[in-house]
Design a protein around this motif. Sequence first.
Motif, PDB file in Angstrom:
ATOM      1  N   GLY A  27      17.812   6.175 -31.815  1.00  0.00           N
ATOM      2  CA  GLY A  27      18.584   4.942 -31.763  1.00  0.00           C
ATOM      3  C   GLY A  27      17.743   3.778 -32.239  1.00  0.00           C
ATOM      4  N   HIS A  28      17.733   3.547 -33.532  1.00  0.00           N
ATOM      5  CA  HIS A  28      16.892   2.497 -34.134  1.00  0.00           C
ATOM      6  C   HIS A  28      17.563   2.064 -35.423  1.00  0.00           C
TER       7      HIS A  28
ATOM      8  N   ALA B 218       9.692  13.237 -21.302  1.00  0.00           N
ATOM      9  CA  ALA B 218       9.600  14.190 -20.193  1.00  0.00           C
ATOM     10  C   ALA B 218      10.445  13.764 -19.006  1.00  0.00           C
ATOM     11  N   GLU B 219      10.660  12.462 -18.829  1.00  0.00           N
ATOM     12  CA  GLU B 219      11.422  11.977 -17.680  1.00  0.00           C
ATOM     13  C   GLU B 219      12.872  11.660 -18.014  1.00  0.00           C
ATOM     14  N   ILE B 220      13.128  11.062 -19.183  1.00  0.00           N
ATOM     15  CA  ILE B 220      14.473  10.574 -19.487  1.00  0.00           C
ATOM     16  C   ILE B 220      15.456  11.708 -19.767  1.00  0.00           C
ATOM     17  N   ILE B 221      15.000  12.789 -20.372  1.00  0.00           N
ATOM     18  CA  ILE B 221      15.923  13.871 -20.714  1.00  0.00           C
ATOM     19  C   ILE B 221      16.513  14.521 -19.460  1.00  0.00           C
ATOM     20  N   PRO B 222      15.708  14.953 -18.479  1.00  0.00           N
ATOM     21  CA  PRO B 222      16.311  15.521 -17.262  1.00  0.00           C
ATOM     22  C   PRO B 222      17.156  14.503 -16.495  1.00  0.00           C
ATOM     23  N   ALA B 223      16.698  13.237 -16.424  1.00  0.00           N
ATOM     24  CA  ALA B 223      17.458  12.221 -15.698  1.00  0.00           C
ATOM     25  C   ALA B 223      18.785  11.936 -16.382  1.00  0.00           C
ATOM     26  N   PHE B 224      18.773  11.921 -17.710  1.00  0.00           N
ATOM     27  CA  PHE B 224      19.986  11.597 -18.462  1.00  0.00           C
ATOM     28  C   PHE B 224      21.062  12.652 -18.286  1.00  0.00           C
ATOM     29  N   LYS B 225      20.680  13.842 -17.922  1.00  0.00           N
ATOM     30  CA  LYS B 225      21.640  14.927 -17.731  1.00  0.00           C
ATOM     31  C   LYS B 225      22.724  14.536 -16.725  1.00  0.00           C
ATOM     32  N   GLY B 226      22.342  13.761 -15.699  1.00  0.00           N
ATOM     33  CA  GLY B 226      23.321  13.341 -14.699  1.00  0.00           C
ATOM     34  C   GLY B 226      24.411  12.471 -15.298  1.00  0.00           C
ATOM     35  N   ILE B 227      24.028  11.518 -16.144  1.00  0.00           N
ATOM     36  CA  ILE B 227      25.013  10.658 -16.796  1.00  0.00           C
ATOM     37  C   ILE B 227      25.874  11.471 -17.749  1.00  0.00           C
ATOM     38  N   ALA B 228      25.225  12.343 -18.496  1.00  0.00           N
ATOM     39  CA  ALA B 228      25.970  13.150 -19.469  1.00  0.00           C
ATOM     40  C   ALA B 228      27.006  14.034 -18.785  1.00  0.00           C
ATOM     41  N   ASP B 229      26.620  14.649 -17.666  1.00  0.00           N
ATOM     42  CA  ASP B 229      27.528  15.580 -16.990  1.00  0.00           C
ATOM     43  C   ASP B 229      28.681  14.873 -16.282  1.00  0.00           C
ATOM     44  N   LYS B 230      28.413  13.723 -15.688  1.00  0.00           N
ATOM     45  CA  LYS B 230      29.406  13.062 -14.849  1.00  0.00           C
ATOM     46  C   LYS B 230      30.206  11.975 -15.566  1.00  0.00           C
ATOM     47  N   LEU B 231      29.508  11.071 -16.217  1.00  0.00           N
ATOM     48  CA  LEU B 231      30.186   9.920 -16.805  1.00  0.00           C
ATOM     49  C   LEU B 231      30.565  10.139 -18.264  1.00  0.00           C
ATOM     50  N   VAL B 232      29.628  10.652 -19.058  1.00  0.00           N
ATOM     51  CA  VAL B 232      29.873  10.870 -20.494  1.00  0.00           C
ATOM     52  C   VAL B 232      29.439  12.292 -20.822  1.00  0.00           C
ATOM     53  N   PRO B 233      30.325  13.266 -20.621  1.00  0.00           N
ATOM     54  CA  PRO B 233      29.947  14.668 -20.839  1.00  0.00           C
ATOM     55  C   PRO B 233      29.347  14.913 -22.222  1.00  0.00           C
ATOM     56  N   ASN B 234      28.238  15.640 -22.234  1.00  0.00           N
ATOM     57  CA  ASN B 234      27.559  16.053 -23.468  1.00  0.00           C
ATOM     58  C   ASN B 234      26.921  14.902 -24.250  1.00  0.00           C
ATOM     59  N   ALA B 235      26.768  13.736 -23.614  1.00  0.00           N
ATOM     60  CA  ALA B 235      26.156  12.600 -24.313  1.00  0.00           C
ATOM     61  C   ALA B 235      24.663  12.824 -24.477  1.00  0.00           C
ATOM     62  N   LYS B 236      24.121  12.157 -25.496  1.00  0.00           N
ATOM     63  CA  LYS B 236      22.683  12.224 -25.770  1.00  0.00           C
ATOM     64  C   LYS B 236      22.108  10.814 -25.735  1.00  0.00           C
ATOM     65  N   PRO B 237      20.916  10.640 -25.177  1.00  0.00           N
ATOM     66  CA  PRO B 237      20.269   9.323 -25.246  1.00  0.00           C
ATOM     67  C   PRO B 237      19.748   9.078 -26.654  1.00  0.00           C
ATOM     68  N   ALA B 238      20.049   7.908 -27.210  1.00  0.00           N
ATOM     69  CA  ALA B 238      19.532   7.525 -28.522  1.00  0.00           C
ATOM     70  C   ALA B 238      18.336   6.610 -28.288  1.00  0.00           C
ATOM     71  N   LEU B 239      17.140   7.098 -28.626  1.00  0.00           N
ATOM     72  CA  LEU B 239      15.884   6.439 -28.259  1.00  0.00           C
ATOM     73  C   LEU B 239      15.184   5.844 -29.485  1.00  0.00           C
ATOM     74  N   ASP B 240      14.221   4.970 -29.226  1.00  0.00           N
ATOM     75  CA  ASP B 240      13.497   4.257 -30.269  1.00  0.00           C
ATOM     76  C   ASP B 240      12.782   5.234 -31.219  1.00  0.00           C
TER      77      ASP B 240
END
Length: 422
Positions: free
Chosen positions: A181-182, A281-303
């Motif tokens: 995401g840049h 190492a931290e954002i990918i496992p944490a982001f799984k919660g948002i992807a599963d519940k709020l935005v299924p299958n979403a990916k974080p777009a990072l710098d």
Amino acid sequence: MLDVMMNDILGTPAILVGLFALVGLLIQKKSASTVLSGTLKTIMGFVILGAGAAVLIGSLTHFSKMFDHAFQVQGVIPNNEAIVAAAQTTFGTSTALIMVFGMVMNLLLARFTPLKYIFLTGHHTLFMACLIAASLSVGGMSGAPLIIFGSILLGLCMVIFPAILQPTVRQITGNNDFAVGHFGSIGYYVSAKIGQLFGNKAKSTEAIAVPKSLGFLRDTSVAISLTMSLFFIVVALFAGRSYIEAQLSGGSNFIVFAIIQAITFAAGVYIILAGVRMLIAEIIPAFKGIADKLVPNAKPALDCPTIFPFAPNAVIIGFLFSFLAGLLSMFALPLIGLKVIVPGLVPHFFTGAAAGVFGNATGGRIGSMAGAFANGIIISFIPAILLIFMGDIGYEGTTFGDSDFGIVGIIIINILKLFGAV
């Protein structure tokens, strides 16, 4: 409250990403210790990344001053922070509102369309919001329509650009865990396509054969230190001993100063890579919660530095060839009636390095060199063209640097003018 939300929370990338990690871990009902640890380490990863960037930028600032003095170049250096700061007096409120509602639009698009990306590079979100506000204004739009259309456009940019890059990101990383995401995406996309056309991905920059006697060059930090030392020393010799020792080094020997700045540059890169590793190492496992519940299958777009560890050699190759293209473009621009764009070390490092990684993924060494060179041309000519339109609102002294800002701004203004806008 809005000012606090914009400047202190949403405008601070580390806190913004930390909040996403916090929400993700809470949704997964992790233990309090895991939530606290994951949130703090995510923020820490971004802080480390920012600290590395500050070290690197400090070194590049000295290089830029030496370069300008040595070659007496007069022109415009694109700088996102400078033009955003200048534009806040006129577009501060509209920028803030477009940013907030654009992020909401991003979540809605990720939830209800196939474009499952959540853009987490907060400062670039702010820059694009400002660019859109200024461009719509130049096109004759104001008030509520400007905020509504601006928010929709920003939300679209936040999902479309990561989607364009994702096929190549999968090749770079070997997985589909995160996106880039840049807003230098057009340069990266072009680099990947050029690599695909002219290069051979089997001949990767990371497989360059190094003789045993030069085995120490396999260490990325050592290789960058030596490469940049050569770069700094040559420019220091042109800038002259008297200038450097009087204006920059505080009396220290100008060659020693140049070498220390080169090693400082390498240290900045090292710190950035360490921060990126912790962040991922931290954002990918944490982001799984948002992807599963709020935005299924979403990916974080990072710098963009998140891809640097996957091809460290391509990072330095990309920077050098992007900067070379910027130097050549500096002399070509006046020949076609455009203002001189002085190559800025910061945009050429970050976007050039990323372009080098993208070109390497599809075309190996040739792809990395040719793709980064193309990126250097893009971030020289596109800002020069955008500068024409930015002059309409009184900011002809600077302009946006990365490729997507120029492309989006030029398209917005010209489409509105086609429909009879002022």
